[in-house]
Design a protein around this motif. Sequence first.
Motif, PDB file in Angstrom:
ATOM      1  N   SER A  49     -15.090  37.967  44.035  1.00  0.00           N
ATOM      2  CA  SER A  49     -15.239  38.739  45.272  1.00  0.00           C
ATOM      3  C   SER A  49     -16.578  39.469  45.309  1.00  0.00           C
ATOM      4  N   ILE A  50     -17.041  39.908  44.137  1.00  0.00           N
ATOM      5  CA  ILE A  50     -18.365  40.534  44.076  1.00  0.00           C
ATOM      6  C   ILE A  50     -19.431  39.508  44.447  1.00  0.00           C
ATOM      7  N   SER A 101     -13.920  44.953  46.453  1.00  0.00           N
ATOM      8  CA  SER A 101     -14.329  44.683  45.071  1.00  0.00           C
ATOM      9  C   SER A 101     -13.753  45.713  44.131  1.00  0.00           C
ATOM     10  N   ASN A 157     -16.510  46.094  51.941  1.00  0.00           N
ATOM     11  CA  ASN A 157     -16.829  45.220  50.811  1.00  0.00           C
ATOM     12  C   ASN A 157     -16.637  45.956  49.491  1.00  0.00           C
ATOM     13  N   SER A 181     -19.266  38.820  48.191  1.00  0.00           N
ATOM     14  CA  SER A 181     -19.740  39.943  49.001  1.00  0.00           C
ATOM     15  C   SER A 181     -21.264  40.049  48.923  1.00  0.00           C
ATOM     16  N   LEU A 226     -21.156  47.627  41.646  1.00  0.00           N
ATOM     17  CA  LEU A 226     -19.815  47.265  42.135  1.00  0.00           C
ATOM     18  C   LEU A 226     -18.835  47.162  40.971  1.00  0.00           C
ATOM     19  N   SER A 240     -11.879  39.145  41.010  1.00  0.00           N
ATOM     20  CA  SER A 240     -12.700  40.243  41.496  1.00  0.00           C
ATOM     21  C   SER A 240     -14.177  39.958  41.263  1.00  0.00           C
TER      22      SER A 240
END
Lengths: 447, 209
Positions: free
Chosen positions: A334-335, A21, A17, A338, A374, A331
């Motif tokens: 995606s954070i 990220s 993960n 996740s 992240l 992105s």
Amino acid sequence: MNLVKLSWKNIISKPLNLLLSMVLFGLGIGLINFLVLLNHQLKNQFDKNLAGIDVVIGAKGSPLQMILCNMYHIDNPTGNISVKEAAPFLNPKHPLIEKAIPLSLGDSHKSYRIVGTNHSILELYGGSIETGKLWVQHFEVTLGRVVADELGLKIGDRFQSSHGFQDVDDLVHEHGDGFEIVGILAPTGSVLDQLILTTTKSIWDVHGHEDEEGGDHDHDDHAHDEHDHDDHAHDNHGHDDHAHDDHAHHDHEHDETGFNLVDYPDEQITSLLIKFRNRTNFQALSLPRNINENTDMQAASPPIEINRLYSMIGVGVDALRNIALLIALVSAFSIFISLFSSLKDRQYELALMRVMGAGQQSLFFLIIMEGIILAIVGCFLGLLISHIGMEVLAGYAKASYRYSLTGWLFLKEEMWMVLGSVVIGIIAALIPAMRAYGTDIHETLAR
Amino acid sequence: MLKTENLSYSYNQKDWISFPDIHCEADTSHLILGQSGTGKTTFLHLIGGLLQSKKGKVIVKGTDITSLKGQALDRFRGDNIGIVFQQAHFINAISVEENLMIAQRLAGKPIDKSGIKDILGILNIEHKATANPKHLSQGEKQRVVIARALINKPAVILADEPTSALDDKNCAEVVGLLERTAKDVDAALVIVTHDNRLMDYFPNQIRLS
């Protein structure tokens, strides 16, 4: 072991993960920052090299090409102009022109350009001699600092020039002992550092000499000739209206070398760099148009052409920036994904933390912190990518254009990049954090 | 140490489950027995402050926790109540030792590494201090859970079916450890279970119906 440390441990316990990220975020930030860095450095270079030059006069052709060639020394000349045509602008008593600096291009040494000119070019770029002296005699040269450093040349060394601007062995002139280095300039941070300066006559002589030898090079591809200037070189028809005849000869100053350009009306130079006495003067402003309309030469204003260049590049830069923003958005998403999916696995964990005394806001903080971490890790990866990319480009630009860019210039804009990443991290973590905040401990633990 | 008065709870505001009043002094152990569906877990969660009822009182160490709200309740629970759950859950990203540290930290106490070492030593799992809890055996996990419940020296230790996943040998061991360590920290121990094996160990029994 506190919450921040726990966030970090939570993140590195899911390396895939983290990687996803990081790579996505890194790419987005990297691309954006790369553009910022490039833009900043190029603008800086271009602006520094504007050097207060108001107009460049040269052979007809692309005005942008003429500017790039004669001011930034990165393109080929548009051709040559005859001294006879240029003479009126060389008159020191010209009412509009404070300074007119003749340039003769066409030769290089190991792809550093040799420029035939007089000493006033130094005033444009604030250049001064560091060691040795300025060029005075023909075939004496003074080197810009970068040339001396990069080629490891020192005073007393000699070299043969070569045709054109590429470093090609079989285009090397054989002219007696060649050029002798008599001085090296102090660094200015401008294009002057990249030049080899000599007298105008030296440039002529290199080529005149060759003609006597029978011209072992095809002159058509010679830089002096390659932009076919037949149309303006073969005679001087039809611009009697323009104030240039022979009357002015005695007004022209001899330069430091005792050489007076206007004594050679049949010779050619590449361009004139013009500085006005008063750049807001109406007549000065209309001078370029007069030249363009009434002579076989063209005049162009550097700021206008450079702005044109910016706006041309700008379209591409905007497109790239939008792509980068899109990547940053993806992105952030995606954070979010996740964190959100990890919540499902960690429900019991979070409830447990509540049992152990953590407040709702602690869980909220924990998840937000994970989002921030992240994003920051991705951001730093991105900054690293952009600086490495810039350094790679710098190597390339140096080899191809003699332009000194660097990957190790850090801008304060990058602080904003980090701050922006933190904000993105917070936004991406907001919904998962609210879920964590709302964890029902009884229900979770009773299951 | 622990007292309940007229405690009842309703999930739908119509059907109320009433719980017997209990009174547990420090150093005593109580067993709360009941079949599935008799509200054992609900009772335990009410006592532990994981669930709050509008009816009745739960008094822990002189504080009525039904009157505590939000962060104050969380803090009080972390500080004074240790809970052992049926399933051994941990924060899986960190080691056994760090799980105990976070328990100290979340209860607002300073991190006490030698205290952690001591308790792991008492429970005979000192050698697993730096291991990830995922990699422990079932018996080891249960011991770490007990260690975590004890680490802040709570006034009350609540255990929800602590032995249902264990065989007889481990069962006896865990019960013995719970009772002994609870005495070590002068806590009142309350075990909620339907595991009849435990009836022999604890004379104080309360049956829910």
